[in-house]
Scaffold this motif. Structure first.
Motif, PDB file in Angstrom:
ATOM      1  N   TYR A  12       0.833  -1.206   0.000  1.00  0.00           N
ATOM      2  CA  TYR A  12       0.000   0.000   0.000  1.00  0.00           C
ATOM      3  C   TYR A  12       0.872   1.261   0.000  1.00  0.00           C
ATOM      4  CZ  TYR A  12      -3.896   3.066   1.215  1.00  0.00           C
ATOM      5  OH  TYR A  12      -4.852   4.055   1.200  1.00  0.00           O
TER       6      TYR A  12
ATOM      7  N   SER B 180       1.165   4.388  -2.742  1.00  0.00           N
ATOM      8  CA  SER B 180       1.173   5.808  -2.366  1.00  0.00           C
ATOM      9  C   SER B 180       2.445   6.495  -2.857  1.00  0.00           C
ATOM     10  CB  SER B 180       1.064   5.938  -0.847  1.00  0.00           C
ATOM     11  OG  SER B 180      -0.099   5.301  -0.368  1.00  0.00           O
TER      12      SER B 180
ATOM     13  N   SER C 226      -5.980   7.187   0.745  1.00  0.00           N
ATOM     14  CA  SER C 226      -6.825   6.701   1.841  1.00  0.00           C
ATOM     15  C   SER C 226      -8.186   7.384   1.860  1.00  0.00           C
ATOM     16  CB  SER C 226      -6.112   6.920   3.185  1.00  0.00           C
ATOM     17  OG  SER C 226      -4.858   6.267   3.202  1.00  0.00           O
ATOM     18  N   SER C 227      -8.240   8.636   1.389  1.00  0.00           N
ATOM     19  CA  SER C 227      -9.512   9.374   1.377  1.00  0.00           C
ATOM     20  C   SER C 227     -10.192   9.341   0.021  1.00  0.00           C
ATOM     21  CB  SER C 227      -9.278  10.833   1.786  1.00  0.00           C
ATOM     22  OG  SER C 227      -8.405  11.469   0.867  1.00  0.00           O
TER      23      SER C 227
ATOM     24  N   PHE D 105      -7.340   0.392  -0.783  1.00  0.00           N
ATOM     25  CA  PHE D 105      -7.613   0.519   0.647  1.00  0.00           C
ATOM     26  C   PHE D 105      -8.467  -0.641   1.144  1.00  0.00           C
ATOM     27  CE2 PHE D 105      -9.679   2.414   4.398  1.00  0.00           C
ATOM     28  CZ  PHE D 105      -8.549   2.828   5.080  1.00  0.00           C
TER      29      PHE D 105
END
Length: 712
Positions: A220, A224, A329-330, A358
């Protein structure tokens, strides 16, 4: 094919002879021979180890490639520059990663595969022919591996960009991004089949749950990291687009010439560049920090308002990584976009991939972390069910407490692992070796087992199962059938008997680590013609503390006794009787009974002697001389009596008469008792005779080995 196998069998001897004869050119010949005829098993340890190493290298390579996006930066007013030190460092490590890809390609040329037609049953047949292996690899994964291995970013950063500095630097940056992203696809595709191959071979990627969670989190963070690097390079490209648009407007008005080389920081010292910088409107129209600018930077304005495009590499990288983590994440909800098409598509990609990645991260980490507490959760559910059952059945509080104590103790001893199911799922030979490793050292602590040889101990260890008991638990009760023999490993056990409920009889002993109980079962198993009925326990066995022991069932003990005649040897019989608490109790009772019989015979003999030498009259004298000596022995001589006075003499005569009467009564009682005992032995029994008869102490049963004497 046979030739290849024969060469592989002779290969160690060939290498040894070559090494012993020459150390020079023969070594290279041996290496060539080794490479030419060595085919690796895909499930071997060396291939599995290499797969793990190459997986780590591939993940690190995926971290390296986006670092090329940080090479361009804003090096001055309205110009771009290249970080040469960063480019050289990334190129070096990227070249090392490419070498690992090359080694992986060579390994695949020498790794066998399972023929598809042989997968009907079992593992399948390995194809060991190097030609077939090469043809299969060239038709499947070779092109993808070569595309992932090619040093394309190195070529762009060191050849394409320097050649494009006179023209369009934005075109060079776009080319670099395109090459890295295109090559990122085969590099990512390599990881997924490699993951599956490792799982197929070993069953897992990470050995522990925490390692599995860290592995998923690392993937993850990698996503990113890629997202942050792409955002930074896109921000640089957006800034360069603004500069280019203003330059085109200046050139269209023919007021000021704006050369493409002015947007390169290498031209900062040129007079024409300095003059253009003083009179151009590029700086005012392309300032992202100003609210009056007409150019819409959208989501890329943050790179310039926070001075990310001009700061050092470490600060730049960490900020971009945080930006990627935050928006991934958002799902990109915090991004403010413009109507620019590329920006909008980038935000849509962030939202979709953020949702997918996510969700995968949460699911995989939850699975990894739940695997650590799955046993605890199963035990909690089982304990809750036990509590509900006890309340439903209205068990008394003391029984409920004993059940809770046993469940807790079993959890502490086994941690919820069903050892029996694990052992039974293994092959017989492997199960025997594990049982030997677990039980042999503990079994040898039992003195009775120390007399046996290794073969007999191996057979017994293969039949032993663990047994747990809490304090106060009755393992055996006197009179109940004995279905197993117990060997104490830890804890203390009380073994007591009343000899079948006989009043006034009680024998108790404490069993400690190294002792055993249930020896009636061994006697039953050693009987040549033993019945199916299990023997009854002669003792009550109760745990004084938490007890860990090994249990040997009746069927297993009988099987071992019949298969191994050495268990019936006289040496083991004597060892068994010596360490058996049942035989010890019988021996103690036998000695006590013999001692009591001896004391009774001695007392009866003394009374008989006293009766035969008692006071009686004769024809010529008043009493016999022998009676006088006996009286002197018990009551003293006449001189002493005379010194005591006439009163003492009279008392002595009365005592002597009472003694004679008591001795006669004892003799008559003993004579009547003997007569009643003899009448009871002939079958004439009554209530009084049974009350006077002494109870018999039975010797423990022992097997008859006369039938198998020649086999022992």
């Amino acid at each position: 094919m046979n030739k290849i196998r024969s060469l592989r069998c002779l290969l160690p001897e060939t290498i040894t002879s070559a090494a012993a004869s020459n150390r020079g050119s023969d070594g290279s010949q041996v290496s060539v021979l080794l490479w030419r005829h060595q085919i690796l098993d895909p499930d071997s340890n060396i291939v599995t180890y290499w797969n793990h190493v190459f997986l780590i290298t591939s993940i690190l390579a995926l971290f390296l490639d986006p670092l090329y996006f940080y090479v361009p930066y804003v090096g001055g007013p309205a110009c771009l520059s290249i970080d040469i030190s960063l480019a050289a460092t990334v190129t070096f490590f990227r070249t090392v990663a490419d070498l690992f890809h090359l080694l992986h390609i060579l390994m695949k040329f020498r790794t066998a595969f399972v023929a598809r037609s042989s997968r009907v049953f079992g593992r399948g047949e390995l194809v060991m022919d190097s030609r077939e292996i090469a043809m299969r690899y060239l038709k499947t994964d070779f092109l993808i591996d070569v595309a992932a291995m090619l040093p394309l970013p190195q070529l762009v950063i060191w050849l394409v960009i320097p050649a494009a500095t006179n023209g369009t630097a934005n075109h060079a940056n776009s080319t670099l991004a395109l090459i890295v992203l295109v090559q990122y696809i085969p590099r990512s595709f390599i990881i997924f089949p490699l993951n599956q191959r490792i799982i197929k071979t070993t069953g897992f990627i990470a050995k522990t749950a925490w390692a599995g969670a860290a592995y998923n989190l690392l993937l993850y963070i990698l996503a990113s990291h890629v997202l942050g690097a792409m955002w930074y390079l896109s921000s640089i490209g957006r800034q360069f687009s603004c500069w280019s648009n203003v330059c085109k407007k200046d050139n269209a008005l023919r007021v000021l010439d704006c050369l493409p080389s002015f947007l390169d920081c290498k031209s900062l010292q040129q007079p024409e560049r300095q003059y253009w910088q003083n009179v151009t409107q590029v700086l005012s129209h392309c300032d992202a920090t100003s609210s009056t600018t007409n150019f819409k930077f959208g989501m890329f304005a943050e790179a310039f308002t926070t001075q990310v495009a001009t700061t050092d590499f470490v600060s730049k990288y960490l900020y971009c990584l945080w930006w990627g983590l935050r928006n991934l994440s958002s799902y990109g909800q915090n991004i403010t976009t413009s109507v620019y098409l590329g920006e909008t598509l980038f935000c849509i990609t962030i939202c979709i991939f953020g949702l997918i990645l996510f969700t995968l991260l949460i699911g995989n980490m939850q699975s990894s972390l739940q695997s650590m507490s799955v046993r605890v959760e199963e035990w909690r559910v089982k304990r809750r069910d036990t509590e509900e059952w006890m309340r439903h059945r209205q068990l008394p509080p003391e029984l409920q407490e004993r059940v809770r104590r046993f469940v807790q103790y079993k959890w502490l001893a086994t941690r919820g692992v069903d050892e029996e199911s694990i052992l039974h799922s293994l092959p017989t030979d492997l199960r025997r070796e594990i049982q030997r490793h677990l039980c042999l050292a503990l079994v040898r602590r039992v003195p009775f087992f120390s007399q046996m040889d290794d073969q007999l101990l191996d057979a017994i260890c293969g039949c032993l199962v663990s047994s747990l008991s809490t304090a106060g638990t009755y393992i055996f009760r006197e009179g109940d059938p004995v279905n197993e023999m117990l060997f104490v490993i830890r804890g203390q056990i009380e073994s007591s008997t009343t000899n079948g409920g006989r009043s006034g009889f009680f024998n108790s002993t404490t069993l400690r680590p190294g002792d055993f109980c249930g020896e009636e079962l061994l006697t039953w198993a050693l009987m040549p013609n033993s019945t199916l009925n299990l023997p009854s326990s002669t003792r009550s066995v109760r745990a004084l503390s938490e007890v860990e022991a090994f249990a040997l069932s009746a069927e297993d003990l009988k099987f071992v006794a019949h298969q191994f005649k050495r268990l019936q040897s006289k040496k083991l019989q004597h060892a068994f009787r010596y360490y058996s608490h049942q035989w010890r109790a019988w021996g103690a009772c036998f000695v006590q009974s013999a001692w009591r019989r001896y004391k009774r015979r001695k007392l009866a003999k003394e009374l008989s002697l006293h009766e035969s030498s008692g006071y009686y009259y004769t024809d010529e004298t008043g009493y016999n001389e022998e009676d006088e000596e006996t009286r002197e022995y018990y009551y003293g001589s006449d001189e002493e009596d005379m010194e005591g006075g006439s009163m003492d003499n009279t008392n002595n005569n009365q005592n002597l008469g009472a003694t004679i009467l008591a001795s006669k009564f004892a003799a008559n009682t003993r004579r009547g008792t003997n007569q009643k005992a003899s009448s009871s032995s002939t079958g004439k029994k009554d209530g009084s005779s049974s009350s006077l008869k002494m109870p018999q102490l039975f010797k423990p049963d022992e097997p008859d080995f006369s039938i198998d004497k020649e086999d022992v």
